[in-house]
Design an enzyme around this catalytic site. Structure first.
Site, PDB file in Angstrom:
ATOM      1  N   PHE A  24       4.278  15.617  49.050  1.00 56.05           N
ATOM      2  CA  PHE A  24       3.630  16.024  47.805  1.00 56.05           C
ATOM      3  C   PHE A  24       4.473  15.583  46.622  1.00 56.05           C
ATOM      4  CE2 PHE A  24       2.917  19.083  44.335  1.00 56.05           C
ATOM      5  CZ  PHE A  24       1.556  18.860  44.135  1.00 56.05           C
ATOM      6  N   GLY A  25       3.837  14.877  45.680  1.00 59.18           N
ATOM      7  CA  GLY A  25       4.507  14.439  44.462  1.00 59.18           C
ATOM      8  C   GLY A  25       3.895  15.104  43.250  1.00 59.18           C
ATOM      9  N   GLY A  27       5.705  14.745  39.950  1.00 60.74           N
ATOM     10  CA  GLY A  27       6.308  14.115  38.777  1.00 60.74           C
ATOM     11  C   GLY A  27       6.047  12.628  38.825  1.00 60.74           C
ATOM     12  N   GLU A  99      15.467  10.659  45.194  1.00 63.83           N
ATOM     13  CA  GLU A  99      15.491  12.044  44.715  1.00 63.83           C
ATOM     14  C   GLU A  99      16.881  12.679  44.820  1.00 63.83           C
ATOM     15  OE1 GLU A  99      12.773  13.094  43.256  1.00 63.83           O
ATOM     16  OE2 GLU A  99      11.598  11.363  43.878  1.00 63.83           O
TER      17      GLU A  99
END
Length: 190
Positions: A24-25, A27, A99
């Protein structure tokens, strides 16, 4: 906790034996998928709110002048909309590096627009990491974003692309849009 989280994330092996897993993204992952994926679908997770409370020392700012990027903060009644990508576990090394500035890989329940759900993962930077900047007035966040620049480009580009992507999804985010409004006021004056 150090803001470099690569080693910590490598220990999260929950999905290592899966042929594929949903990521899940919320940004930059909504508008910039720099990795191969099998499928891409609008999705959401509950219990979290998107906030520009994470410092970016490696992409949208520098060590001495960090930018601000989004993370998720707990919010029991909230739904955070974004984009989900079906990836193979081989992509974790690239994603962990991307990340690395304080984000931890966590398992989460992902809901798709058609009502189906699956367990997947999300990267979240908590208040315990060294790059966490925390809350600030949205106008102050916009001013910091207006002046920050890093190896991935101006911090303002990140904000504007995120706002554009959320509009394209039809998923308004008052926090993002208010910071965008302030940024547009500053453009040309900073």
């Amino acid at each position: 906790m150090s803001h470099n989280t690569i080693a910590v994330n490598r220990r999260m092996d929950k999905f290592d034996n899966h042929a594929s897993v949903w990521l899940f993204g919320y940004g930059s992952l909504i508008f910039k998928a720099d990795f191969p994926y099998l499928e891409r679908r609008p999705a959401s997770i509950t219990g979290w709110t998107r906030r520009f409370w994470q410092g970016s020392h490696d992409h949208r700012g520098t060590e001495t002048a960090p930018g601000r990027v989004v993370t998720l903060v707990p919010d029991a009644g909230a739904t955070c909309h974004g984009m989900a990508y079906l990836v193979t576990p081989e992509e974790f090394a690239h994603l962990d590096y991307r990340e690395k500035n304080g984000y931890l890989r966590l398992a989460t329940d992902i809901r798709f627009e058609d009502g189906t759900r699956t367990e997947g993962l999300v990267y979240i930077a908590t208040h315990e990491n060294a790059a966490y900047l925390g809350p600030a007035p949205e106008r102050d966040i916009a001013l910091q974003i207006a002046t920050a620049r890093g190896p991935s480009g101006p911090n303002s580009e990140y904000l504007l692309e995120l706002a554009k992507a959320l509009r394209a999804l039809g998923k308004p985010d008052p926090h993002v849009f208010e910071i965008e409004r302030h940024l547009r006021e500053f453009q040309g004056h900073v």
